[in-house]
Structure formats: structure tokens, C-alpha cells
Design an enzyme around this catalytic site. Sequence first.
Site, PDB file in Angstrom:
ATOM      1  N   TYR A 168      58.639  -3.216  76.129  1.00 29.67           N
ATOM      2  CA  TYR A 168      59.801  -2.886  75.299  1.00 29.67           C
ATOM      3  C   TYR A 168      59.954  -3.941  74.205  1.00 29.67           C
ATOM      4  O   TYR A 168      59.735  -5.139  74.437  1.00 29.67           O
ATOM      5  CB  TYR A 168      61.069  -2.850  76.137  1.00 29.67           C
ATOM      6  CG  TYR A 168      61.116  -1.750  77.178  1.00 29.67           C
ATOM      7  CD1 TYR A 168      61.068  -0.404  76.812  1.00 29.67           C
ATOM      8  CD2 TYR A 168      61.217  -2.052  78.539  1.00 29.67           C
ATOM      9  CE1 TYR A 168      61.131   0.599  77.768  1.00 29.67           C
ATOM     10  CE2 TYR A 168      61.293  -1.054  79.496  1.00 29.67           C
ATOM     11  CZ  TYR A 168      61.232   0.275  79.108  1.00 29.67           C
ATOM     12  OH  TYR A 168      61.295   1.263  80.053  1.00 29.67           O
ATOM     13  N   PHE A 183      57.555  -0.301  82.013  1.00 33.64           N
ATOM     14  CA  PHE A 183      58.762   0.518  82.116  1.00 33.64           C
ATOM     15  C   PHE A 183      59.964  -0.219  82.713  1.00 33.64           C
ATOM     16  O   PHE A 183      61.070   0.306  82.702  1.00 33.64           O
ATOM     17  CB  PHE A 183      58.499   1.806  82.913  1.00 33.64           C
ATOM     18  CG  PHE A 183      57.502   2.719  82.276  1.00 33.64           C
ATOM     19  CD1 PHE A 183      57.824   3.423  81.127  1.00 33.64           C
ATOM     20  CD2 PHE A 183      56.222   2.865  82.801  1.00 33.64           C
ATOM     21  CE1 PHE A 183      56.902   4.263  80.510  1.00 33.64           C
ATOM     22  CE2 PHE A 183      55.291   3.699  82.200  1.00 33.64           C
ATOM     23  CZ  PHE A 183      55.627   4.397  81.058  1.00 33.64           C
TER      24      PHE A 183
END
Length: 243
Positions: A84, A95
Site C-alpha cells: 500500500y 494486503f
Amino acid sequence: MSLFPEQAFAPQLHTAESSDWRVHSQWQALVDSFFESQDGVNVRAFLAQRLAHGAVIFPPQPLKALELTPPQAIHTVILGQDPYHGRGQAEGLAFSVAPGVGLPPSLRNIFKERLRDLGEPFPLAPVPGGSLMAWAHNGVLLLNTCLTVEEGRPNSHSGQGWEALTDAVIRAVSQGAQPVAFLLWGANAQSKKSLIDSSRHLVLTANHPSPLSAMRPPTPFLGCSHFSKALAWQKSLTSDRAS
């Protein structure tokens, strides 16, 4: 340069010295071989250059997946693309987000599918939120194909050499003695399918859980039932050994 204690828990990368990135002893030889290769030299040089230019790079520990999940413990691999790129989100596991961070849309869809498929709500005790460290500690290798990214610049570190390491990790898991379920979500993850011996391992593919693709053909992520399929396959292996 070594990490100062206060930097160990900082939300961003502070050093390009691979010796400061913790890994499990069972992965050490593979990781050392990578950093001695030209690809490994290139990665460290690139990171050092970007840090010198003031780039904000995530996560603080790029090899977190290889720290928490040793090869002998792996029963499932979930393959992502890159970390991210929002401040404070990435913790080095595909994730997963750091504790206390709001759920990104992709992770929310993962939990939504898990609830639909297994009836298991999230957050799971004892730690609520979006951190998947409990999965990593219990044999799920949460691996991104690229292990660093710059703030606000998705895929900014793709093609700089990390892929040689993560390809080597995938091959090593595939060549291991333990049958493993590989969950490949999205085109990037599915491009690694040729690295996996599908005659020995379960390979499941679906669209990426991002809202942009989770419902689209050819294989929507929402409704793919990968969690229950992997569990059923693993239970069948246990039954075969017992019989």
C-alpha cells in the site's frame, strides 16, 4: 547504518542496508544469495538513491513476510502486487495494514469474501483491525511481488530487482516438500503461475480484490470461494495421509 530503536517501529523505510531487514533463519540463505546478486545490488542502490533524494518509502521492514512465515510452516501463499502506498498502511505483508489503520477497499473485499465463503466475520480475536500478522504466524505467506513503494506512487518500485527475490521465494515454496495452496489474485499474481508446480500444489486464480475488478469477469474475486476450496483441499491431504 543500523536502525535506531525508535526507527524500528517507524511507518517508513529508513535504510537501504539489507542487514537491518529481519528475516527468519530458514530464509536467510536465499535472501543472502539475492543481495549478493546483481539484482540485489541494484535494489539496494536504488533504495539508497531514492532515500537520499527524500523519497518516503514503505514499508519499514520490506522482508516482513519472510520474517514471520518460515518455509517449513507454509500451507498457503497469497500473492499480491506491491505494498500500500498510503502513509502508515503497509506493514510488509500483502494486503495487510498496520494496526489501527482503516481497511483499504481491497482488504475490505477480502474480508467480505471470507465472510460469505466461510461465515467468519472480521475482526478476528485477539487483535481487531486489518493486520494479517496472525495469518502470517500461522502458515500463510503474504507475499507481494515487489516489496517497496513510494508514498502516493503505486508500482513506483516495480522492475527495480525485487521481482528476482520474490520469484525465487515462489520457486522455493513450489519445490518444497509440503503441498501448498497458492491463491493468485489479479493479473500480476497470475503471471507467476509458471513458477509453481501445479501437479503438486493447488493453484487458484481470480481477479484482484480491488473494487475496480472484484466483480468483473472472467473470474470475479467476490464469489470465488478460494478460502473454502483451499481448506477442503488441505483437509483432503490430511485424510489421504491418515488412510
